[in-house]
Design an enzyme around this catalytic site. Sequence first.
Site, PDB file in Angstrom:
ATOM      1  N   GLY A  80      83.447  12.766  60.022  1.00 33.45           N
ATOM      2  CA  GLY A  80      82.076  12.611  59.577  1.00 33.45           C
ATOM      3  C   GLY A  80      81.879  12.779  58.077  1.00 33.45           C
TER       4      GLY A  80
ATOM      5  N   CYS B 274      81.091  15.437  56.329  1.00 34.14           N
ATOM      6  CA  CYS B 274      81.697  16.637  55.756  1.00 34.14           C
ATOM      7  C   CYS B 274      83.124  16.392  55.305  1.00 34.14           C
ATOM      8  CB  CYS B 274      81.657  17.775  56.772  1.00 34.14           C
ATOM      9  SG  CYS B 274      82.359  19.316  56.163  1.00 34.14           S
TER      10      CYS B 274
ATOM     11  N   GLY C 266      67.466  16.201  41.047  1.00 35.43           N
ATOM     12  CA  GLY C 266      67.495  17.194  42.116  1.00 35.43           C
ATOM     13  C   GLY C 266      68.368  18.368  41.744  1.00 35.43           C
ATOM     14  N   GLY C 267      67.754  19.547  41.661  1.00 38.04           N
ATOM     15  CA  GLY C 267      68.492  20.755  41.264  1.00 38.04           C
ATOM     16  C   GLY C 267      68.831  21.657  42.431  1.00 38.04           C
ATOM     17  N   GLY C 268      69.145  21.056  43.575  1.00 42.50           N
ATOM     18  CA  GLY C 268      69.615  21.830  44.720  1.00 42.50           C
ATOM     19  C   GLY C 268      71.113  22.031  44.637  1.00 42.50           C
TER      20      GLY C 268
ATOM     21  N   ARG D 181      68.998  15.412  52.301  1.00 44.67           N
ATOM     22  CA  ARG D 181      69.589  14.516  53.280  1.00 44.67           C
ATOM     23  C   ARG D 181      68.598  14.293  54.417  1.00 44.67           C
ATOM     24  NH1 ARG D 181      74.864  13.578  52.619  1.00 44.67           N
ATOM     25  NH2 ARG D 181      75.153  12.987  54.805  1.00 44.67           N
TER      26      ARG D 181
ATOM     27  N   ASP E  28      73.107  18.146  62.039  1.00 46.26           N
ATOM     28  CA  ASP E  28      72.073  17.767  61.076  1.00 46.26           C
ATOM     29  C   ASP E  28      70.907  17.008  61.694  1.00 46.26           C
ATOM     30  OD1 ASP E  28      73.801  18.874  59.287  1.00 46.26           O
ATOM     31  OD2 ASP E  28      74.064  17.091  58.041  1.00 46.26           O
TER      32      ASP E  28
ATOM     33  N   ALA F 145      77.834  22.339  58.344  1.00 46.28           N
ATOM     34  CA  ALA F 145      78.887  21.903  59.265  1.00 46.28           C
ATOM     35  C   ALA F 145      79.227  22.988  60.276  1.00 46.28           C
ATOM     36  CB  ALA F 145      80.138  21.511  58.473  1.00 46.28           C
TER      37      ALA F 145
ATOM     38  N   HIS G  22      92.579  47.333  47.960  1.00 44.28           N
ATOM     39  CA  HIS G  22      92.432  47.389  46.507  1.00 44.28           C
ATOM     40  C   HIS G  22      93.660  46.759  45.850  1.00 44.28           C
ATOM     41  CE1 HIS G  22      91.353  49.029  42.571  1.00 44.28           C
ATOM     42  NE2 HIS G  22      92.633  49.411  42.443  1.00 44.28           N
TER      43      HIS G  22
END
Length: 465
Positions: free
Chosen positions: A41, A43, A183-185, A273, A312, A320, A444
């Site tokens: 698809g 993705c 578009g600022g997404g 989308r 979607d 996804a 760590h």
Amino acid sequence: MKEISCKLLVIGAGPGGYVCAIRAGQLGVDTVIVEFGKPGGTCLNVGCIPSKALIHAAEEFEKIAHMADGKGPLGIAVAPPTLDLTKTVAWKDGIVSRLNSGVAGLLKKAKVKTVQGWATFRDGKTVEVETETGSQVIRAEAVVIASGSVPAELPFLPFGGPVISSTEALALSEVPDKLAVVGGGYIGLELGMAFAKMGAKVAVVEALPRVLAQYDAELTRPVLKRLGELGIEVMLGAKAKGLSTKGDALLVETADGKNAKIAADRVLVTVGRKPLTEGWRLEQIDLDMVGKFIRIDDQCRTSMRGIYAIGDVTGEPMLAHRAMAQGEMVAEIVAGHKRGWDKRAIPAICFTDPELVTAGLSPDEAKALAGEIKIGQFPFAANGRAMTRQGEDGFVRIVARADNHLVLGIQAVGQGVSELAAAFGLALEMGARLEDIAGTIHAHPTQGEGFQEAALKALGHALHV
């Protein structure tokens, strides 16, 4: 062509569809999957995977470019680098091809029959698929619609010529000299920052008062700082109006109502989308809708018995991994198992520089739900591993109830924090308290220590800040 009958028909082989089909096959369900493109698809083919490949290549190129003058703090000096985007895209395509083959192999292993072509509904149990060799009719006891989504188009900036979607951006043969992003997404900033690192002059046009509006301002502050460092122009409260007559500039109405032109070789439109619901003859089965999306219940059932919808096409969040979880659940329901949608959190990641991760509730959402809350925030500037990676700009934040310390939300911004998403999601799914995270020994030196330290901070006794 001979008619095919099966127990489960899956329409769409994206992350949701192929996971659903594989799980159903594992459970012994006679399954057919229909896909008009390549398996995986959006993705796998033109979204998540190829964009991360391009982002990685851009990061590597920028690192080397900064070493060219020999003035970097690491003491490494190299000759000025060059970038052959054609080779980069070929490398990206190789990864995608391998994953395509992997998905196809997994479907075959699960004994799922794959039909290549476009499916249209005749009724709630029957579809017709136009294949290369003719029409194929498939009858099924249960149907899963997993058709996904496509880039949203602006009527005054239709795709074509210099106006491109994310799909075309991931297949360019050369880096544009000037790139305008509408578009600022997350999609616009991920790709805009990548192209800026590869040498493009980038401008972002956003109609809202700030970029990445779905995240709180504190979380996005390090990203805004990095946008400035990359020389990306950000125009807020501005509206794209169309292309110039010559097609070499984007026309913009600025926040103060003035007209402006942004010179651009390419205009990348990333305004969201939309669900792919057209062309399937869904009117033949008359499903209930919520706006443009198919309405589903907590088992992904639609308004018609025996028809499910996932991913979607069912609405936000368009992720996804949400589609995958839904697909697995539906497969088990069809196989006769008792399943329901009971997810405390669906982590979301923005692969900007630095990266953003959110899981569960934001501080404001938690306060509205639970009243009094505790917040613990630990800066990566106090984390040894982040410092050795030159990624100390950012933090981990935990939001919990004040009364019983139940963790309600976790957020992080920083270099490589996408890999912390699994720990964040697990903590929320397991119903962790602050004491659970604080009492878990974290290795760590790792950035994951910031997670433990944030919990300690919320409890009032952080050790390293």
